[in-house]
Design an enzyme around this catalytic site. Structure first.
Site, PDB file in Angstrom:
ATOM      1  CE1 TYR A   1      -2.973  -3.297  -0.389  1.00 51.81           C
ATOM      2  CE2 TYR A   1      -3.840  -2.434   2.997  1.00 51.81           C
ATOM      3  CZ  TYR A   1      -3.930  -2.830   1.229  1.00 51.81           C
ATOM      4  OH  TYR A   1      -4.727  -4.414   1.203  1.00 51.81           O
TER       5      TYR A   1
ATOM      6  NE  ARG B   1      -8.271   7.129 -16.124  1.00 50.63           N
ATOM      7  CZ  ARG B   1      -8.717   8.350 -15.924  1.00 50.63           C
ATOM      8  NH1 ARG B   1      -9.593   9.272 -15.163  1.00 50.63           N
ATOM      9  NH2 ARG B   1      -9.239   9.266 -16.957  1.00 50.63           N
TER      10      ARG B   1
HETATM   11  N1  NAP Z   1      -6.426  -8.294   0.716  1.00 49.36           N
HETATM   12  C1  NAP Z   1      -6.506  -7.590  -0.245  1.00 49.36           C
HETATM   13  O1  NAP Z   1      -6.255  -8.277  -0.891  1.00 49.36           O
HETATM   14  C2  NAP Z   1      -7.225  -6.147  -0.257  1.00 49.36           C
HETATM   15  C3  NAP Z   1      -7.918  -5.901  -1.417  1.00 49.36           C
HETATM   16  C4  NAP Z   1      -8.978  -4.749  -1.152  1.00 49.36           C
HETATM   17  C5  NAP Z   1      -9.137  -4.106   0.161  1.00 49.36           C
HETATM   18  N2  NAP Z   1      -7.997  -4.649   1.340  1.00 49.36           N
HETATM   19  C6  NAP Z   1      -8.489  -4.002   2.698  1.00 49.36           C
HETATM   20  O2  NAP Z   1      -9.672  -4.003   3.064  1.00 49.36           O
HETATM   21  C7  NAP Z   1      -9.575  -2.507   3.444  1.00 49.36           C
HETATM   22  C8  NAP Z   1     -11.015  -1.621   2.845  1.00 49.36           C
HETATM   23  O3  NAP Z   1     -11.319  -1.635   1.149  1.00 49.36           O
HETATM   24  P1  NAP Z   1     -11.524  -1.126  -0.045  1.00 49.36           P
HETATM   25  O4  NAP Z   1     -10.834  -0.205   0.205  1.00 49.36           O
HETATM   26  O5  NAP Z   1     -11.293  -1.287  -0.697  1.00 49.36           O
HETATM   27  O6  NAP Z   1     -12.516  -0.494   0.019  1.00 49.36           O
HETATM   28  P2  NAP Z   1     -14.400  -0.049   1.442  1.00 49.36           P
HETATM   29  O7  NAP Z   1     -13.732  -0.429   2.479  1.00 49.36           O
HETATM   30  O8  NAP Z   1     -14.821  -1.009   0.852  1.00 49.36           O
HETATM   31  O9  NAP Z   1     -14.622   1.388   0.632  1.00 49.36           O
HETATM   32  C9  NAP Z   1     -13.578   2.356   1.548  1.00 49.36           C
HETATM   33  C10 NAP Z   1     -13.685   3.860   0.394  1.00 49.36           C
HETATM   34  O10 NAP Z   1     -15.035   3.940   0.051  1.00 49.36           O
HETATM   35  C11 NAP Z   1     -15.594   4.762   0.383  1.00 49.36           C
HETATM   36  N3  NAP Z   1     -16.060   5.716   1.932  1.00 49.36           N
HETATM   37  C12 NAP Z   1     -15.675   5.268   2.853  1.00 49.36           C
HETATM   38  N4  NAP Z   1     -16.111   5.462   3.675  1.00 49.36           N
HETATM   39  C13 NAP Z   1     -17.020   6.957   3.343  1.00 49.36           C
HETATM   40  C14 NAP Z   1     -18.370   6.983   3.477  1.00 49.36           C
HETATM   41  N5  NAP Z   1     -19.282   7.372   5.067  1.00 49.36           N
HETATM   42  N6  NAP Z   1     -18.749   8.162   2.778  1.00 49.36           N
HETATM   43  C15 NAP Z   1     -18.299   8.312   1.216  1.00 49.36           C
HETATM   44  N7  NAP Z   1     -17.325   7.468   0.733  1.00 49.36           N
HETATM   45  C16 NAP Z   1     -16.566   6.836   1.929  1.00 49.36           C
HETATM   46  C17 NAP Z   1     -13.921   5.777   0.754  1.00 49.36           C
HETATM   47  O11 NAP Z   1     -13.127   6.338  -0.745  1.00 49.36           O
HETATM   48  P3  NAP Z   1     -13.081   7.452  -1.296  1.00 49.36           P
HETATM   49  O12 NAP Z   1     -13.376   8.351  -0.713  1.00 49.36           O
HETATM   50  O13 NAP Z   1     -12.191   7.858  -2.410  1.00 49.36           O
HETATM   51  O14 NAP Z   1     -15.039   7.229  -2.664  1.00 49.36           O
HETATM   52  C18 NAP Z   1     -13.325   4.339   0.976  1.00 49.36           C
HETATM   53  O15 NAP Z   1     -11.658   5.042   0.733  1.00 49.36           O
HETATM   54  C19 NAP Z   1      -8.347  -1.628   2.940  1.00 49.36           C
HETATM   55  O16 NAP Z   1      -7.773  -0.757   3.432  1.00 49.36           O
HETATM   56  C20 NAP Z   1      -7.598  -2.342   2.534  1.00 49.36           C
HETATM   57  O17 NAP Z   1      -7.065  -2.584   4.142  1.00 49.36           O
HETATM   58  C21 NAP Z   1      -7.126  -5.875   1.411  1.00 49.36           C
END
Ligand code: NAP
Length: 311
Positions: A57, A226
């Site tokens: 990351y 995107r």
């Molecule tokens: N192991 C793996 O391969 C893997 C893969 C993916 C993720 N992960 C882990 O899982 C975590 C979470 O996944 P993720 O970051 O993909 O997605 P998520 O939790 O599904 O979405 C997070 C994104 O949604 C938006 N968001 C969140 N809360 C919000 C709110 N209250 N209002 C408006 N927008 C909001 C923000 O992006 P914007 O503001 O830019 O829209 C935020 O960065 C990652 O940080 C990582 O630690 C692991």
């Protein structure tokens, strides 16, 4: 905040784990370290004691920001991951070789400024090294006192089964949300049977399930959404129709689609945590409230019905 035991470990982790992928910047356009640290402090205030990061990351940036945000905190658990190769600009491959994983873990320890990593996860399979090799790496790191527990992320059911023949691991980290339920058929029952914790990543489908996007939404250069299939073409239109119905349901229930989506993940049997990403304290505050809105079985059934509609 609610807490659950992670697998058979001695860790009682908050059901919302703070995911810090976006703090690295790569794949998310820009990020601001001060805003990220403020969000970490808001998470601590909300009772979150579990933080997920990875070396990839931002090529170590997220781990360094997590170290700064958690400086002086002893009652928190940090989970990180290794296996994705990178240089100072971008990812360059994946390796599950023992020698590489052990070096990667040492580097994460330094960036995190910790003597031991609570949960070290193999981030991705490399599709060439037998899964016994990364498991041996985890075992050795544990014996050397560098990690407390090991976990696997993005491995399929066959690998998960074989891995358990080599060594015990306490968690898996798969993609899981209202729009992606692939793990329900085999992976969740396997984890349940073997008391392995399940940390669901992208519970908001990388922001889609907040309901803030529409068919005109555009993502800046460097933002992985995107080109992401969930955000493009027919799938995007279908997802938006589902989200419209979820919005109606959330309004009646006096919560937001974000909270409904996180509550849905937390309501699934066998789920230990939802790893939620947030760019800032405000986003996080909204997410955290999901814990206060547990869903009834009738509500889960209704949401399942909405999410499976293809019209
Ligand atoms: N192991 C793996 O391969 C893997 C893969 C993916 C993720 N992960 C882990 O899982 C975590 C979470 O996944 P993720 O970051 O993909 O997605 P998520 O939790 O599904 O979405 C997070 C994104 O949604 C938006 N968001 C969140 N809360 C919000 C709110 N209250 N209002 C408006 N927008 C909001 C923000 O992006 P914007 O503001 O830019 O829209 C935020 O960065 C990652 O940080 C990582 O630690 C692991």
């Amino acid at each position: 905040m609610d807490y659950l035991q992670l697998g058979r470990s001695d860790m009682r982790v908050s059901r919302i784990c703070f995911g810090t992928w976006a703090f690295g910047g790569w794949w998310w356009g820009k990020s601001d370290d001060d805003e990220s640290i403020e969000a970490i402090h808001a998470a601590l205030d909300a009772g979150i004691n579990f933080f997920d990061t990875a070396d990839i990351y931002g090529g170590g940036r997220s781990e360094s920001v997590v170290a700064r945000g958690l400086e002086g905190q002893s009652d928190v658990y940090i989970a990180t991951k290794g296996a994705v190769l990178f240089d100072d600009k971008w990812m360059t491959g994946v390796s599950n070789e023992k020698a590489y994983l052990k070096r990667a873990c040492e580097a994460s320890l330094k960036r995190l400024k910790r003597e031991v990593i609570d949960l070290y996860q193999i981030h991705w399979p490399d599709n060439k090294t037998p899964v016994s090799e990364p498991m041996e790496a985890l075992m050795e790191l544990q014996k050397e006192g560098k990690i407390r527990y090991g976990g696997l992320s993005n491995f399929g059911i066959r690998d998960l089964e074989v891995a358990l023949d080599t060594a015990r691991y306490e968690s898996i980290q798969p993609l899981y949300n209202l729009l992606h339920r692939e793990i329900e058929a085999e992976v969740l029952p396997f984890c349940d049977e073997n008391e392995i914790g399940v940390l669901a990543y992208s519970p908001l489908a990388s922001g889609l399930l907040t309901g803030k996007f529409d068919s005109q939404s555009q993502f800046p250069e460097g933002d992985h959404r995107r080109d992401h299939p969930d955000f493009t073409e027919e799938a995007f239109q279908r997802n938006l129709r589902i989200i419209d119905q979820l919005k109606e349901f959330a309004e009646k229930r006096e919560c937001t689609v974000t909270q409904l989506s996180v509550s849905w993940v937390l309501a699934q049997p066998g789920l230990t945590c939802a790893i939620c990403g947030a760019r800032n304290a405000m986003q996080l505050d909204e997410i955290v409230e999901a814990v206060d809105y547990p869903l009834s079985q009738a509500e889960v059934d209704r949401i399942n019905h909405i999410a499976s509609s293809t019209e």
